[in-house]
Scaffold this motif. Structure first.
Motif, PDB file in Angstrom:
ATOM      1  N   SER A   9      -7.634  -4.943   0.620  1.00  0.00           N
ATOM      2  CA  SER A   9      -6.832  -3.932   1.305  1.00  0.00           C
ATOM      3  C   SER A   9      -7.439  -2.539   1.141  1.00  0.00           C
ATOM      4  O   SER A   9      -7.284  -1.696   2.003  1.00  0.00           O
ATOM      5  N   VAL A  56       0.872  -1.168   0.000  1.00  0.00           N
ATOM      6  CA  VAL A  56       0.000   0.000   0.000  1.00  0.00           C
ATOM      7  C   VAL A  56       0.911   1.221   0.000  1.00  0.00           C
ATOM      8  O   VAL A  56       1.711   1.411   0.910  1.00  0.00           O
ATOM      9  N   GLU A  70       3.206   0.460   3.201  1.00  0.00           N
ATOM     10  CA  GLU A  70       2.751  -0.446   4.264  1.00  0.00           C
ATOM     11  C   GLU A  70       2.130  -1.702   3.659  1.00  0.00           C
ATOM     12  O   GLU A  70       1.857  -1.746   2.467  1.00  0.00           O
ATOM     13  N   PRO A  71       1.927  -2.730   4.478  1.00  0.00           N
ATOM     14  CA  PRO A  71       1.363  -3.979   3.956  1.00  0.00           C
ATOM     15  C   PRO A  71      -0.162  -3.874   3.769  1.00  0.00           C
ATOM     16  O   PRO A  71      -0.775  -2.918   4.245  1.00  0.00           O
ATOM     17  N   TRP A  72      -0.758  -4.823   3.053  1.00  0.00           N
ATOM     18  CA  TRP A  72      -2.230  -4.957   3.061  1.00  0.00           C
ATOM     19  C   TRP A  72      -2.626  -5.061   4.531  1.00  0.00           C
ATOM     20  O   TRP A  72      -1.981  -5.810   5.271  1.00  0.00           O
ATOM     21  N   ARG A  73      -3.637  -4.363   4.936  1.00  0.00           N
ATOM     22  CA  ARG A  73      -4.074  -4.501   6.328  1.00  0.00           C
ATOM     23  C   ARG A  73      -5.492  -5.047   6.384  1.00  0.00           C
ATOM     24  O   ARG A  73      -6.425  -4.397   5.914  1.00  0.00           O
ATOM     25  N   ALA A  74      -5.620  -6.251   6.928  1.00  0.00           N
ATOM     26  CA  ALA A  74      -6.917  -6.887   7.136  1.00  0.00           C
ATOM     27  C   ALA A  74      -6.666  -8.043   8.083  1.00  0.00           C
ATOM     28  O   ALA A  74      -5.630  -8.691   7.984  1.00  0.00           O
TER      29      ALA A  74
END
Ligand code: HEM
Ligand code: SF4
Ligand code: FES
Lengths: 251, 224
Positions: free
Chosen positions: A170, A72, A103-107
């Motif tokens: 994401s 991201v 930043e990473p995918w956040r879920a």
């Protein structure tokens, strides 16, 4: 054309799934013609040279077809451009001296493995829950044995271009996976193969999607806007239709 | 119940309930708006009072009203629980806000807009519905009709402002909700969907505008 540029990065560093994680600042000398991943390669060379831990990030094909390069970038999955993956994004899309947040995918359904790398096995489990389609094996069948009207084949193919990257999840405020599941269900329900399993398949896949902890769609459209393959929102309408009729048929 | 339990347990089933109840509320808004617009006959509220009187005492309408209230309650409870559940799907928030906008702010704020609507509805039902339905408490008479009562409420600028704000939330809730409901029903069509979207935008502007205009014109004494 300028051949070197400097960018300031704020990169998410997280040791493992349990660790807290935080943003670290780096500055990288790069080149406008490098891809975003190549710029990360330069950063990692630099970190290794300095005796530091390189940034873990996923990548494989580097040509926009495997769906691994989940980042991201400044709040947008796969960065500021539409309809491309991170590996297809070039540094010329940024300006010299820019600060870029990565930043990473956040879920919750995509736990971080390390740094920018996330675990997307929840997608695999949704696919597996769909089971198998009934296709005859044996000698290779003649190409035109099963006739599929061109418009239907095209529509199925459009849905089949989903690379399972997870950008839809994401981007969604609800971390919903309905664009991904919609793409798979649309593809399979359009084709003559696998019609026997059509209704049980969609119910099983939606059950698995809910069990994995993905949210419920509220039709904001963020997923389709961020999808690198341009999967349209209509696949979610198809998913809704397929699921509801299967449920009303007692599946 | 077994066959229909998915309406309260699965993600798609719960969305479907939101859409069915949301569309029923839209149907109700059409009737409500038409009746309110009767004040523009400029007949001292005679037509408006007659319409309100009919709605208050017709058996069929009263039965439909029970269904409407049931639907509204389901819409509210399901809407709030869905919003709260969806908020739990991403424990670690993003550090950066999206630079390139990928959705409208009101599509992302349906729970908030709905909660504002809920607060508005509590005030609104207390102001008018109780008075018009439960004669004993309201004390509506031949000389003090619902229209007179409304004129009286809107002499005060505070309710006028709150009503206008309520109508603005309604407009944004509908701007997303109207077309969203059809997508939830599984209708996404190359010709029909653009038509539904256009109709939805027109509806979401016109209906709240008519609603909001009434407290304003009454307050400013523009109609007789
Ligand atoms: C006259 C009043 C109302 C009308 C006409 C209305 C209409 C709608 C419509 C048409 C939808 C779209 C359904 C879909 O996306 O499939 C919707 C969704 C929703 N409404 Fe309402 N609503 C009203 C009041 C409320 C109230 C009082 C609340 C809350 C507490 C509320 C909360 C929600 C929520 C959370 C959604 C889901 C959002 C989404 O799926 O995008 N609404 N409403
Ligand atoms: S629908 Fe698009 S964004 Fe979602 S997984 Fe498939 S390719 Fe990626
Ligand atoms: S690395 Fe394969 S899509 Fe980007």
């Amino acid at each position: 054309m300028k051949h070197s540029m400097k960018v300031n990065l704020q990169v998410w560093r997280q040791k493992n799934a349990q660790a807290q994680g935080n943003f670290e600042n780096y500055s990288v000398e790069t080149n406008p013609n490098m891809s975003f991943l190549e710029m990360f390669d330069v950063l990692n060379e630099q970190l290794i040279h300095d005796g530091k831990e390189p940034v873990a990030f996923d990548h494989d094909c580097r040509e926009g077809i495997c769906g691994m390069c989940s980042m991201v970038i400044n709040g947008n999955p796969h960065g500021p451009k539409q309809a491309i993956t991170t590996c297809q994004l070039h540094m010329r899309s940024f300006n010299d001296g820019d600060t870029i947040v990565v930043e990473p995918w956040r879920a919750n359904a995509f736990p971080v493995i390390k740094d920018l790398s996330v675990n997307r096995s929840s997608f695999d489990r949704i696919i597996a829950s769909g089971g198998f389609v009934s296709v005859n094996t044996g000698n290779a069948v003649d190409a035109n044995n099963i006739l599929i009207p061109k418009d239907i084949a095209d529509e199925a193919f459009e849905a089949a271009t989903c690379i399972g990257c997870g950008a839809c999840v994401s981007a969604c405020k609800n971390a919903s996976a309905m664009l991904f599941v919609g793409a798979k269900v649309t593809q399979l329900s359009l084709l003559p193969q696998g019609q026997a399993e059509r209704q049980s398949r969609v119910v099983a896949m939606v059950n698995q999607m809910d069990a994995e902890g993905f949210g419920a769609c509220t039709n904001t459209g963020a997923c389709a806007a961020e999808c690198p393959k341009g999967i349209p929102l209509s696949v979610i309408a198809t998913l809704n239709r397929e699921y509801t009729s299967a449920k009303l048929n007692g599946k | 119940m077994g066959v229909l339990s998915f309406l309260f347990s699965s993600s798609i089933g719960r969305k479907l309930v939101m859409a069915v109840t949301g569309v029923s509320l839209i149907a109700f808004l059409v009737v409500h708006c038409a009746i309110n617009a009767c004040v523009y006959f400029m007949d001292g509220g005679a037509t408006f009072n007659a319409a309100a009187e009919f709605m208050a005492h017709n058996l069929f309408i009263r039965l439909a009203e029970v269904g409407l209230i049931g639907g509204l309650l389901i819409h509210i409870v399901q809407g709030l629980s869905l919003t709260l559940d969806n908020m739990k799907k991403r424990n670690n928030k993003y550090g950066a806000a999206p630079k390139r906008s990928n959705s409208t702010w009101y599509s992302r704020s349906m729970g908030l807009l709905g909660t504002i609507l809920l607060l508005f509805l509590v005030m609104h039902l207390k102001d008018f519905w109780i008075v018009s339905r439960f004669d004993a408490q309201g004390g509506l008479t031949e000389t003090k009709t619902l229209y007179h009562f409304m004129v009286e409420v809107f002499t005060n600028p505070v309710p006028v402002t709150l009503y206008v704000l309520g109508c603005i939330s309604l407009a944004y809730h509908l701007l997303h909700g109207f077309q969203s409901a059809f997508q939830t029903f599984g209708l996404n069509h190359p010709i029909l969907t653009p038509m539904i979207k256009t109709l939805g935008v027109a509806f979401s502007i016109i209906v709240p505008l008519v609603f909001a205009s009434i407290p304003v014109v009454l307050h400013l004494d523009l109609i007789k």
